[in-house]
Write an enzyme that holds these catalytic residues in place. Structure first.
Site, PDB file in Angstrom:
ATOM      1  N   ASP A 243      -3.309   2.490  -4.573  1.00  9.89           N
ATOM      2  CA  ASP A 243      -2.116   3.094  -5.100  1.00  9.89           C
ATOM      3  C   ASP A 243      -2.230   3.000  -6.521  1.00  9.89           C
ATOM      4  O   ASP A 243      -1.417   3.008  -7.500  1.00  9.89           O
ATOM      5  CB  ASP A 243      -0.960   2.544  -4.730  1.00  9.89           C
ATOM      6  CG  ASP A 243      -0.858   2.435  -3.374  1.00  9.89           C
ATOM      7  OD1 ASP A 243      -0.817   3.625  -2.635  1.00  9.89           O
ATOM      8  OD2 ASP A 243      -0.233   1.482  -2.724  1.00  9.89           O
TER       9      ASP A 243
ATOM     10  N   LYS B  97      -5.325   7.149  -8.217  1.00 13.37           N
ATOM     11  CA  LYS B  97      -6.683   7.921  -8.162  1.00 13.37           C
ATOM     12  C   LYS B  97      -6.582   9.557  -7.867  1.00 13.37           C
ATOM     13  O   LYS B  97      -7.300  10.027  -8.471  1.00 13.37           O
ATOM     14  CB  LYS B  97      -7.414   7.452  -6.901  1.00 13.37           C
ATOM     15  CG  LYS B  97      -8.027   5.948  -6.868  1.00 13.37           C
ATOM     16  CD  LYS B  97      -8.752   5.577  -5.734  1.00 13.37           C
ATOM     17  CE  LYS B  97      -8.002   5.282  -4.533  1.00 13.37           C
ATOM     18  NZ  LYS B  97      -7.015   4.023  -4.642  1.00 13.37           N
TER      19      LYS B  97
ATOM     20  N   GLY C 259      -2.447   7.680   0.773  1.00  9.38           N
ATOM     21  CA  GLY C 259      -1.544   8.518   0.119  1.00  9.38           C
ATOM     22  C   GLY C 259      -1.689   8.979  -1.354  1.00  9.38           C
ATOM     23  O   GLY C 259      -1.208   8.419  -2.064  1.00  9.38           O
ATOM     24  N   HIS C 260      -2.513  10.078  -1.411  1.00 13.61           N
ATOM     25  CA  HIS C 260      -2.954  10.251  -2.840  1.00 13.61           C
ATOM     26  C   HIS C 260      -1.674  11.517  -3.427  1.00 13.61           C
ATOM     27  O   HIS C 260      -1.744  12.788  -3.100  1.00 13.61           O
ATOM     28  CB  HIS C 260      -4.267  10.828  -3.016  1.00 13.61           C
ATOM     29  CG  HIS C 260      -5.097   9.680  -2.540  1.00 13.61           C
ATOM     30  ND1 HIS C 260      -6.447  10.080  -2.599  1.00 13.61           N
ATOM     31  CD2 HIS C 260      -5.017   8.380  -2.569  1.00 13.61           C
ATOM     32  CE1 HIS C 260      -6.931   8.938  -2.361  1.00 13.61           C
ATOM     33  NE2 HIS C 260      -5.996   7.900  -2.300  1.00 13.61           N
TER      34      HIS C 260
ATOM     35  N   GLN D 161      -8.332   3.839  -0.537  1.00 19.32           N
ATOM     36  CA  GLN D 161      -7.923   2.678  -0.546  1.00 19.32           C
ATOM     37  C   GLN D 161      -8.625   1.865  -1.930  1.00 19.32           C
ATOM     38  O   GLN D 161      -8.746   2.750  -3.038  1.00 19.32           O
ATOM     39  CB  GLN D 161      -8.433   1.722   0.658  1.00 19.32           C
ATOM     40  CG  GLN D 161      -7.432   2.379   1.824  1.00 19.32           C
ATOM     41  CD  GLN D 161      -7.809   3.532   2.317  1.00 19.32           C
ATOM     42  OE1 GLN D 161      -8.860   3.731   2.673  1.00 19.32           O
ATOM     43  NE2 GLN D 161      -6.705   4.361   2.740  1.00 19.32           N
TER      44      GLN D 161
HETATM   45  P1  IMP Z   1      -4.470   0.158   7.577  1.00 18.79           P
HETATM   46  O1  IMP Z   1      -5.631   0.568   6.412  1.00 18.79           O
HETATM   47  O2  IMP Z   1      -3.426   1.113   7.797  1.00 18.79           O
HETATM   48  O3  IMP Z   1      -5.266  -0.464   8.536  1.00 18.79           O
HETATM   49  O4  IMP Z   1      -3.889  -1.183   6.552  1.00 18.79           O
HETATM   50  C1  IMP Z   1      -4.319  -2.245   6.178  1.00 18.79           C
HETATM   51  C2  IMP Z   1      -4.157  -2.959   4.784  1.00 18.79           C
HETATM   52  O5  IMP Z   1      -4.454  -1.872   3.732  1.00 18.79           O
HETATM   53  C3  IMP Z   1      -2.533  -2.760   4.573  1.00 18.79           C
HETATM   54  O6  IMP Z   1      -2.026  -3.860   3.739  1.00 18.79           O
HETATM   55  C4  IMP Z   1      -2.272  -1.411   4.071  1.00 18.79           C
HETATM   56  O7  IMP Z   1      -0.868  -1.464   3.387  1.00 18.79           O
HETATM   57  C5  IMP Z   1      -3.493  -1.477   3.034  1.00 18.79           C
HETATM   58  N1  IMP Z   1      -3.544   0.366   2.654  1.00 18.79           N
HETATM   59  C6  IMP Z   1      -4.351   0.913   3.328  1.00 18.79           C
HETATM   60  N2  IMP Z   1      -4.542   2.291   2.871  1.00 18.79           N
HETATM   61  C7  IMP Z   1      -3.737   2.009   1.867  1.00 18.79           C
HETATM   62  C8  IMP Z   1      -3.806   2.911   0.573  1.00 18.79           C
HETATM   63  O8  IMP Z   1      -3.978   4.096   0.446  1.00 18.79           O
HETATM   64  N3  IMP Z   1      -2.918   2.392  -0.372  1.00 18.79           N
HETATM   65  C9  IMP Z   1      -2.598   0.866  -0.676  1.00 18.79           C
HETATM   66  N4  IMP Z   1      -2.793   0.223   0.445  1.00 18.79           N
HETATM   67  C10 IMP Z   1      -3.335   0.550   1.597  1.00 18.79           C
END
Ligand code: IMP
Length: 405
Positions: free
Chosen positions: A21, A24, A48-49, A226
């Site tokens: 977040d 990007k 979520g961009h 991420q």
């Molecule tokens: P997962 O990727 O849904 O398995 O989540 C694993 C961890 O990564 C959690 O703490 C999520 O909140 C975090 N996470 C996954 N994708 C994002 C992103 O795009 N932005 C911020 N945090 C993310």
């Protein structure tokens, strides 16, 4: 901008330096205009961009944010895990905005499918973990990558009959292990719907495709998903995502050789946020954290979850710079700090001190020398401490609200 573009070279990767977040989407969108090919390498619809154009918000989860630029090839790499109904939703959103996407889409046949049952399993696993839950986005990312690494995953290029038979077998073990019921017919119907729309856009070898682009002197911008501290190997395990979120991971996900990368942009927020559980040394739980959250709109773009807010850790930024080899930084959301009396920073030993705030609006400033001097001092300090130049500075959500130097 011209100087920056020439320094970026033919292949650049945009990589989050913190816990995601960082913003990007905006830099990918800006650079998308100047690069020929837009690629995503890893991760799935957990991303979520958000980008804002002419005041309108667009949120991308699977497609790279640069895809708003018409006509440019868009690549979804092998390292990705793709939830097909979400991909269709995004395609529909673009088509509604009269942006053609299907005919320029290239989906790696070797990317894995995230099924709806993976999402249910994600939620189930989180529930089982109770107070130790990761705080995932419940998009099925962990379970899909578990299947991939366990060599039982289903790739997008798998023939439908094989998908059906694999799912039918999996439905039995899923029930036995978790009590969850998989609706195989529903999963297959979603696969069929997706294949009808994008089946012809599945590419047998994304590495060869990208190599061909490069041999024709096309430039590529890779949108990382991420961020570094969520990397499965180098992040704050186990509170991480299940993919490789670094520059090396992006190259691996696309099948590009390390030497193909000409630059790497580290995207770092002027403060810091985290969603989900896990260590966050500089978290600000009180009123100041609330102010950062409100001013920065720090709520998950897909889950709506309030993000944990705190300060930029130079220790973490140095680590991210080290493992990604950032050649420059994009500092985002500087304006969110406009009301702060002082800004916590770490000295070279990691001890927290503070720099004075600037207490004046920086919203929309596009020239370095128009920034208040305290803001310039803060940025100079980041640059010096991280050892990487800050060449892009975001001063608002809009495309044009950016200082480039
Ligand atoms: P997962 O990727 O849904 O398995 O989540 C694993 C961890 O990564 C959690 O703490 C999520 O909140 C975090 N996470 C996954 N994708 C994002 C992103 O795009 N932005 C911020 N945090 C993310």
């Amino acid at each position: 901008m011209q100087k920056l573009l020439s320094d970026l070279g033919t292949v650049t990767a945009i990589i989050g330096a913190q816990w995601g977040d960082e913003g990007k989407g905006k830099v990918t969108d800006i650079l998308g205009e100047h690069f020929d090919v837009l690629a995503r390498a890893c991760g799935g619809a957990n991303a979520g961009h958000t980008i804002v154009i002419a005041g309108k918000k667009h949120v991308f989860r699977l497609l790279p944010s640069g895809c708003l630029h018409p006509g440019k090839p868009v690549v979804l790499g092998t390292g990705m895990v793709i939830h097909l109904p979400t991909l269709l939703e995004e395609i529909e959103m673009l088509e509604k905005a009269n942006i053609e996407i299907v005919h320029r889409l290239h989906i790696s046949a070797a990317a894995h499918i995230v099924f709806d049952y993976h999402k249910e399993l994600d939620a189930w696993q989180e529930e089982q973990k109770g107070k130790d839950s990761i705080g995932t986005t419940k998009r099925g990312i962990g379970p899909a990558y578990m299947d991939k690494i366990g060599r039982t995953g289903i790739r997008i290029g798998t023939p439908e009959s094989e998908i059906k038979s694999a799912l039918t077998t999996r439905a039995v073990s899923l029930k036995k292990e978790t009590g969850l019921t998989m609706n195989v017919d529903h999963e297959m119907a979603e696969v069929a719907r997706a294949l009808k729309k994008v089946g012809s856009r599945i590419h047998a070898s994304v590495p060869t495709l990208l190599h061909d682009f490069l041999s024709r002197k096309k430039s590529i911008v890779i949108e990382g998903a991420q961020a570094t501290l969520l990397d499965i190997d180098h992040g704050t395990y186990p509170y991480v995502t299940s993919s490789s979120t670094t520059a090396a991971g992006a190259l691996q996900g696309l099948g590009l050789a390390p030497r193909a990368l000409s630059s790497c942009i580290g995207v770092v927020k002027a403060y810091c946020t985290r969603v989900g559980s896990g260590h966050f040394e500089a978290e600000e739980k009180g009123e100041r954290g609330d102010r950062l959250r409100e001013r920065g709109g720090e709520y998950g773009s897909i889950t709506g979850r309030p993000r944990r807010c705190g300060w930029l850790s130079i220790t973490d930024l140095k680590f991210s710079s080290m493992i990604n080899g950032f050649t420059l930084l994009n500092l985002t959301k500087l304006d969110v700090l406009d009301e702060e009396e002082e800004i916590p920073v770490q000295d070279e030993h990691g001890t927290w001190q503070s720099l004075p705030g600037w207490k004046t609006s920086t919203v929309g400033i596009t020239a370095w020398d128009k920034l208040p001097s305290a803001a310039r001092t803060y940025i100079d300090w980041i640059e010096k401490a991280a050892g990487v130049p800050v060449r892009m500075i975001g001063t608002g959500p809009g495309r044009e609200q950016m200082i480039v130097r």
